[in-house]
Motif scaffolding. Structure first.
Motif, PDB file in Angstrom:
ATOM      1  N   ASN A 194       1.293   2.626  -7.221  1.00 29.50           N
ATOM      2  CA  ASN A 194       1.256   1.464  -6.344  1.00 29.50           C
ATOM      3  C   ASN A 194       1.508   0.231  -7.189  1.00 29.50           C
ATOM      4  O   ASN A 194       1.061   0.144  -8.336  1.00 29.50           O
ATOM      5  CB  ASN A 194      -0.096   1.323  -5.639  1.00 29.50           C
ATOM      6  N   GLN A 203       0.808  -1.208   0.000  1.00 31.83           N
ATOM      7  CA  GLN A 203       0.000   0.000   0.000  1.00 31.83           C
ATOM      8  C   GLN A 203       0.849   1.269   0.000  1.00 31.83           C
ATOM      9  O   GLN A 203       0.305   2.358  -0.082  1.00 31.83           O
ATOM     10  CB  GLN A 203      -0.927  -0.017   1.223  1.00 31.83           C
ATOM     11  N   THR A 204       2.153   1.149   0.153  1.00 32.42           N
ATOM     12  CA  THR A 204       3.022   2.313   0.152  1.00 32.42           C
ATOM     13  C   THR A 204       3.129   2.877  -1.253  1.00 32.42           C
ATOM     14  O   THR A 204       3.495   2.177  -2.191  1.00 32.42           O
ATOM     15  CB  THR A 204       4.420   1.943   0.664  1.00 32.42           C
ATOM     16  N   SER A 205       2.788   4.139  -1.381  1.00 39.31           N
ATOM     17  CA  SER A 205       2.786   4.769  -2.700  1.00 39.31           C
ATOM     18  C   SER A 205       4.123   5.422  -2.990  1.00 39.31           C
ATOM     19  O   SER A 205       4.732   6.042  -2.115  1.00 39.31           O
ATOM     20  CB  SER A 205       1.675   5.822  -2.779  1.00 39.31           C
TER      21      SER A 205
END
Length: 344
Positions: free
Chosen positions: A344, A17-19
């Motif tokens: 993502n 989920q880290t963009s």
């Protein structure tokens, strides 16, 4: 008790989920300094490409891109719209400075259709939704190789606004150039403290630094420490006999460069230095401080505050744009158009 497999799954999901934010210097900037209202959804029937230079695209090799997003402009409002949208991705030899005006030849090899053509609901938003992203979930993930410049193409085939353009403000990046002032200087014989101030500076522009409130018509020494940050304040009494205790230095004592000049009748003086248009100058720090010669103050010297600037760079992304035809062969280039983009 959770099993190791469950913990691993949760950690993997959280990491996914880290963009990745482009430009990378806007990773921690919630709202950029401008907005862009016409890219990439809102120009009616249109075809657009945007190139993201690999040097600033912090996606690891072999990363599957599953969605692409743009941040809403935090101070604007926009209505929801329906689009018939197609998105393509691929590699390109073009860069933000060399991208061509012919769409199909910009791709290195075949392009990859990652969304549509399909109906896409463009969400509405209201003022105050700073940094809320507008996401396109890709139906076919694109695996980024980690080294190539990334080319993303948007084709809007139709919309529910009669195929007309509309305003949809998105967050837009500029160059990031922090300026920091040190502790105040010590006064000249007229009772004023000289004030030194840099302007935010980008690679390929000019570094401008100005002195105010200095002694009039006096010799000024601008001391520079290229590539070095300000230090903690220190006494100058070991170096200048009789100087006032309030006159504190904040520059490193090695690697200094000195420029000179004379103030005007108002005690002001400015310098402007061209910065080469070379990426190696990005993030360069320069600290500086002025010594003003004044016979009537202790030690014969008054000091300005120290000043520190870090050079920034224009967003390494350029848009190729055409309106009225989703299959247009050529378009117009808009260099360094910094729509803040998330991957993502």
């Amino acid at each position: 008790m959770r099993t190791f497999a469950t913990i691993l799954f949760l950690c993997t999901a959280a990491a996914a989920q880290t963009s990745i934010v482009f430009p990378s210097d806007h990773q921690n900037i919630a709202n950029g300094d401008a907005s862009i209202s016409w890219f990439p959804f809102s120009s009616g029937v249109s075809r657009m490409q945007i190139v993201y230079d690999a040097w600033d695209l912090q996606l690891p090799a072999n990363t599957p891109i599953t969605r692409i997003g743009f941040r809403q402009d935090g101070s604007s409002t926009a209505a929801s719209q329906l689009l018939q949208l197609e998105v393509r991705m691929g590699r390109t030899l073009g860069t933000s400075t060399t991208l061509g005006t012919t769409y199909d030849t910009n791709f290195q090899g075949a392009s990859n259709t990652v969304f549509g053509p399909a109906l896409y609901t463009l969400p509405g938003f209201t003022s105050g939704t700073t940094a809320a992203p507008v996401w396109i979930n890709l139906t076919t993930p694109y695996v980024y190789d980690g080294t190539s410049n990334l080319l993303v193409e948007f084709r809007v085939l139709s919309n529910n606004n009669g195929n007309q353009s509309f305003s949809y403000p998105l967050d837009m990046a500029g160059f990031v150039s922090p300026v920091v002032a040190g502790v105040q200087g010590c006064p000249h014989s007229g009772g004023q403290r000289p004030v030194l101030t840099s302007q935010p500076t980008r690679v390929g522009g000019n570094w401008s630094v100005s002195l105010g409130s200095g002694p009039a018509n006096s010799l000024i020494l601008l001391c520079l420490a290229p590539g070095q940050a300000m230090t903690a304040p220190y006494s100058l009494q070991p170096y200048v006999a009789g100087i006032a205790p309030s006159c504190q230095g904040q520059l490193p004592l090695t690697g200094l460069v000195v420029m000179s000049g004379f103030t005007n009748s108002g005690g002001g003086l400015s310098w402007s230095v061209p910065v080469p248009n070379d990426r190696s100058f990005n993030d360069l720090v320069i600290s500086s401080q002025v010594a003003a010669l004044d016979f009537f103050v202790p030690g014969g010297v008054a000091l300005s505050n120290a000043d520190q600037v870090q050079f920034g760079i224009a967003p390494a992304m350029t848009v190729l744009y055409s309106q009225g035809n989703a299959n247009a062969a050529v378009g117009s280039l808009y260099p360094n158009t910094g729509a803040v983009t998330l991957f993502n």
